[in-house]
Design a protein around this motif. Structure first.
Motif, short mmCIF file in Angstrom:
data_model
loop_
_atom_site.label_atom_id
_atom_site.label_comp_id
_atom_site.label_asym_id
_atom_site.label_seq_id
_atom_site.Cartn_x
_atom_site.Cartn_y
_atom_site.Cartn_z
N LEU A 32 0.85 -1.18 0.00
CA LEU A 32 0.00 0.00 0.00
C LEU A 32 0.89 1.24 0.00
O LEU A 32 1.68 1.44 0.93
CB LEU A 32 -0.91 -0.01 1.23
CG LEU A 32 -2.03 1.02 1.28
CD1 LEU A 32 -3.01 0.82 0.13
CD2 LEU A 32 -2.75 0.95 2.61
N LYS A 33 0.76 2.09 -1.04
CA LYS A 33 1.70 3.19 -1.23
C LYS A 33 0.97 4.52 -1.37
O LYS A 33 -0.08 4.60 -2.01
CB LYS A 33 2.53 2.95 -2.50
CG LYS A 33 3.38 1.70 -2.46
CD LYS A 33 4.17 1.52 -3.74
CE LYS A 33 5.04 0.27 -3.69
NZ LYS A 33 5.83 0.10 -4.93
N PRO A 34 1.52 5.59 -0.80
CA PRO A 34 0.99 6.92 -1.07
C PRO A 34 1.13 7.28 -2.54
O PRO A 34 2.05 6.79 -3.23
CB PRO A 34 1.86 7.83 -0.21
CG PRO A 34 2.46 6.94 0.83
CD PRO A 34 2.63 5.61 0.17
N GLY A 35 0.24 8.15 -3.01
CA GLY A 35 0.33 8.59 -4.39
C GLY A 35 -0.68 9.68 -4.68
O GLY A 35 -1.43 10.12 -3.81
N PHE A 36 -0.68 10.12 -5.94
CA PHE A 36 -1.68 11.08 -6.39
C PHE A 36 -2.04 10.79 -7.83
O PHE A 36 -1.32 10.09 -8.55
CB PHE A 36 -1.22 12.53 -6.19
CG PHE A 36 0.13 12.87 -6.76
CD1 PHE A 36 0.31 13.14 -8.11
CD2 PHE A 36 1.25 12.95 -5.93
CE1 PHE A 36 1.54 13.47 -8.64
CE2 PHE A 36 2.50 13.30 -6.44
CZ PHE A 36 2.63 13.55 -7.80
N TYR A 37 -3.18 11.33 -8.26
CA TYR A 37 -3.67 11.04 -9.60
C TYR A 37 -4.28 12.28 -10.23
O TYR A 37 -4.63 13.26 -9.56
CB TYR A 37 -4.70 9.91 -9.56
CG TYR A 37 -6.06 10.33 -9.06
CD1 TYR A 37 -7.11 10.58 -9.95
CD2 TYR A 37 -6.31 10.48 -7.69
CE1 TYR A 37 -8.36 10.98 -9.49
CE2 TYR A 37 -7.56 10.86 -7.23
CZ TYR A 37 -8.58 11.12 -8.13
OH TYR A 37 -9.82 11.51 -7.68
N SER A 38 -4.39 12.24 -11.56
CA SER A 38 -5.07 13.28 -12.33
C SER A 38 -5.92 12.58 -13.38
O SER A 38 -5.38 11.84 -14.22
CB SER A 38 -4.06 14.21 -12.98
OG SER A 38 -4.69 15.14 -13.85
N ALA A 39 -7.25 12.78 -13.33
CA ALA A 39 -8.16 12.11 -14.24
C ALA A 39 -9.08 13.13 -14.91
O ALA A 39 -9.09 14.32 -14.54
CB ALA A 39 -8.99 11.07 -13.49
N GLY A 40 -9.86 12.66 -15.87
CA GLY A 40 -10.80 13.54 -16.54
C GLY A 40 -10.18 14.22 -17.74
O GLY A 40 -9.64 13.57 -18.63
N GLU A 41 -10.23 15.56 -17.77
CA GLU A 41 -9.71 16.33 -18.89
C GLU A 41 -8.76 17.41 -18.39
O GLU A 41 -8.84 17.87 -17.26
CB GLU A 41 -10.87 16.99 -19.65
CG GLU A 41 -11.86 15.99 -20.24
CD GLU A 41 -13.02 16.67 -20.92
OE1 GLU A 41 -13.10 17.92 -20.84
OE2 GLU A 41 -13.87 15.97 -21.51
N GLY A 42 -7.86 17.82 -19.28
CA GLY A 42 -6.91 18.87 -18.92
C GLY A 42 -5.75 18.33 -18.11
O GLY A 42 -5.25 17.24 -18.36
N GLU A 43 -5.33 19.08 -17.13
CA GLU A 43 -4.19 18.67 -16.31
C GLU A 43 -4.41 19.10 -14.87
O GLU A 43 -5.31 19.88 -14.54
CB GLU A 43 -2.89 19.27 -16.82
CG GLU A 43 -2.78 20.77 -16.58
CD GLU A 43 -1.38 21.33 -16.84
OE1 GLU A 43 -0.63 20.72 -17.62
OE2 GLU A 43 -1.04 22.39 -16.25
N THR A 44 -3.53 18.55 -13.99
CA THR A 44 -3.49 18.95 -12.59
C THR A 44 -2.07 19.42 -12.27
O THR A 44 -1.09 18.84 -12.74
CB THR A 44 -3.87 17.79 -11.67
OG1 THR A 44 -5.16 17.31 -12.02
CG2 THR A 44 -3.86 18.21 -10.21
#
Length: 542
Positions: free
Chosen positions: A520-532
């Motif tokens: 189990l690891k920390p992380g982040f994501y970007s979904a949908g459209e465009g960018e984060t």
């Protein structure tokens, strides 16, 4: 009245579950040199960068784990005064980070050896032969059902430089290759199940067919194991013999299953004689600190002594994955290796005194430098996944992908602490959804995300839209994982925090409930459209 947190947990019977327990077996007492330390397990380990666990106690002793967190199937090579080691990295790419040490206890990452996605990779073999480093890599393609299993080889003449593209050795049905050089100079890969195949002189192709050469030692029928599963063969030449170190009993499941056995022969061609005192390593009780101990490699220490590196699960913390462990090895009067250290819950004298040895790396990232592959990895990335990342003026720009973490390849980072927190400043485009995660795989993850209007809960790998998001398109988010009890916090400025109204318990996010041998690891994501846009990722062990 001030109440100690540990005493409070004792009163409700939760100490073993939430804190874990440090056990001292008679074997450990007899074979190690204990050092005075605090009784509370969360204070037992020395603390390094950002409070992260490390092994070196600073007084001539070390305390396992050698490499905290997800470092399974260790493969180690001695090159003069230097040691290099790598581990299975499965679906995370770039993968197979090479670590370097001078003293076998403190390790620094060099960089990833494998950048081309060849599938889920495990139990690699790192070796050096005639001045060249090789990595033999078993893998299984994960893109399609029924995909093939094979092994690859990559090589380099400079272990701090670039590695070659992978070469397919066309080895289906086998895993865990172990490199060996015979008494006549012939090169071999020993494989799971007691098999082997010859290599060409350059080590980049196979010669002939797979042959069965060794029937591993069998444990008593009443031992509780996962399965026979002979795997992880490692060959060491010492004195008059070749020693074949193998794992049997299964690598997870019952804590008493995994173990280390040995055999020897005066020729690389056998016959192989079983060690009269097999198994050399085995977890015998669920009360021990380290479970499912196995998959060992022998290595000569800095002073000519010998050590064994293997892996194990930490009692109560399957979520951290299999962690790398270090134990002393001695040679008996009848020329057999014997593993010391007991259950490895107690300090052990270091292989050599060392000064100014820094262990690990900072996980906090201001995104001013490129830590892709050394710290950050995509989970099951596509061929062009790295193009989603750009960095400008201390900001990581991550193009959106998929509609959720399940199909969007989040960026993840391995950690080795039982309790920790991480936070980040996150800004999204109008059509994007982004957030922070605790990620096992694409079916088992949790966290909180947001779009410009709403929050979205991620729990058990499911998405549920939640109440109104008052922060709009930019907010600071923090995740606290306190020994599997997870809380979320939101802030407009990263200083004044509001607790999110949902919490979670994640002790079941591990291999024995999901499979995959991951962590189990920390992380982040970007979904949908465009960018984060992500700024100032901060990590701190608790």
């Amino acid at each position: 009245m001030t109440v100690n947190r540990r005493d409070a947990l004792k009163s409700v019977g939760l100490t073993g579950l939430l804190l874990g327990t440090t056990f001292r077996s008679p074997a450990a007492a007899a074979q190690t040199e204990p050092v005075d330390r605090c009784d509370a397990p969360d204070l037992a380990w020395p603390r390094g960068i950002e409070g992260q666990r490390k092994a070196d106690m600073g007084n001539g002793s070390f305390l396992n784990p050698l490499m905290a967190g997800d470092h399974p199937d260790p493969s180690i090579v001695k090159d003069g005064d230097d040691y290099y080691m790598t581990f299975s990295t499965f679906n995370a790419y770039p993968g197979l980070v090479i670590w370097h040490s001078k003293d076998l206890v403190n390790w620094q990452p060099i960089g990833p050896a494998l950048t081309k996605n060849v599938g889920s990779v495990w139990a690699p073999e790192l070796t050096k032969h005639d001045g060249r480093f090789y990595l033999y890599i078993p893998s299984k393609e994960t893109a399609t059902p029924g995909s093939k299993t094979t092994s690859w080889v990559i090589y380099t003449d400079d272990i701090r430089g670039e590695w070659s593209d992978p070469i397919d050795l066309q080895l289906p049905y086998h895993i865990d290759p172990g490199h060996a050089v015979g008494e006549d100079g012939s090169r071999w890969l020993f494989l799971s199940g007691g098999d082997r195949i010859r290599l060409s002189d350059d080590g980049l192709s196979t010669v002939g067919e797979v042959e069965h050469v060794y029937d591993p030692w069998r444990y008593p029928d009443d031992w509780i194991v996962e399965g026979f599963a002979p795997e992880g063969p490692k060959i060491t030449r010492h004195g008059d013999y070749f020693y074949l170190i193998t794992a049997v009993g299964g690598t997870a499941g019952p804590p008493t299953g995994h173990m280390v056995i040995a055999a020897r022969s005066k020729s690389i061609n056998g016959p192989w004689e079983q060690h009269p005192r097999n198994p050399l390593v085995r977890t015998e009780s669920m009360d021990e600190k380290w479970w499912s101990r196995g998959h060992a490699t022998l290595v000569e220490g800095p002073k000519g002594d010998w050590w064994g590196v293997y892996h194990g699960y930490e009692n109560g913390f399957w979520t951290l994955g299999r962690q790398a462990l270090l134990a002393p090895v001695t040679w008996s009067d009848d020329d057999w290796p014997e593993f010391g250290g007991g259950d490895l819950s107690q300090p052990i004298k270091k292989p050599v005194e060392s000064r100014n040895q820094v262990h690990g790396q900072a996980l906090s990232d201001d995104f001013s430098t490129d830590k892709y592959g050394i710290q950050w990895n995509f989970f099951e990335p596509g061929a062009d996944e790295a193009k989603r990342i750009t960095r400008k003026n201390g900001v990581l720009h991550l193009a959106a992908s998929g509609v959720s973490p399940a199909d969007g390849s989040p960026l993840i980072v391995g950690v080795g602490d039982q309790a920790y927190e991480f936070e980040c400043d996150i800004e999204i485009d109008d059509g994007a959804t982004a957030g922070l995660l605790l990620f096992y795989d694409d079916k088992q993850y949790c966290g909180v995300g947001f779009d410009k209007d709403r929050y979205v809960m991620h729990q058990y790998g499911l998405e549920r839209h939640r109440r109104h998001n008052p922060f709009g398109k930019r907010l600071h988010m923090k995740v606290v994982n306190d020994r599997h009890i997870v809380s979320f916090f939101m802030s407009a400025d990263g200083k004044s925090w509001d607790r999110f109204d949902r919490g979670m318990e994640v002790s079941g996010y591990h291999h024995n409930t999901r499979g995959g041998f991951l962590a189990l690891k920390p992380g982040f994501y970007s979904a949908g459209e465009g960018e984060t846009r992500f700024r100032n990722f901060r990590y701190r062990a608790l």
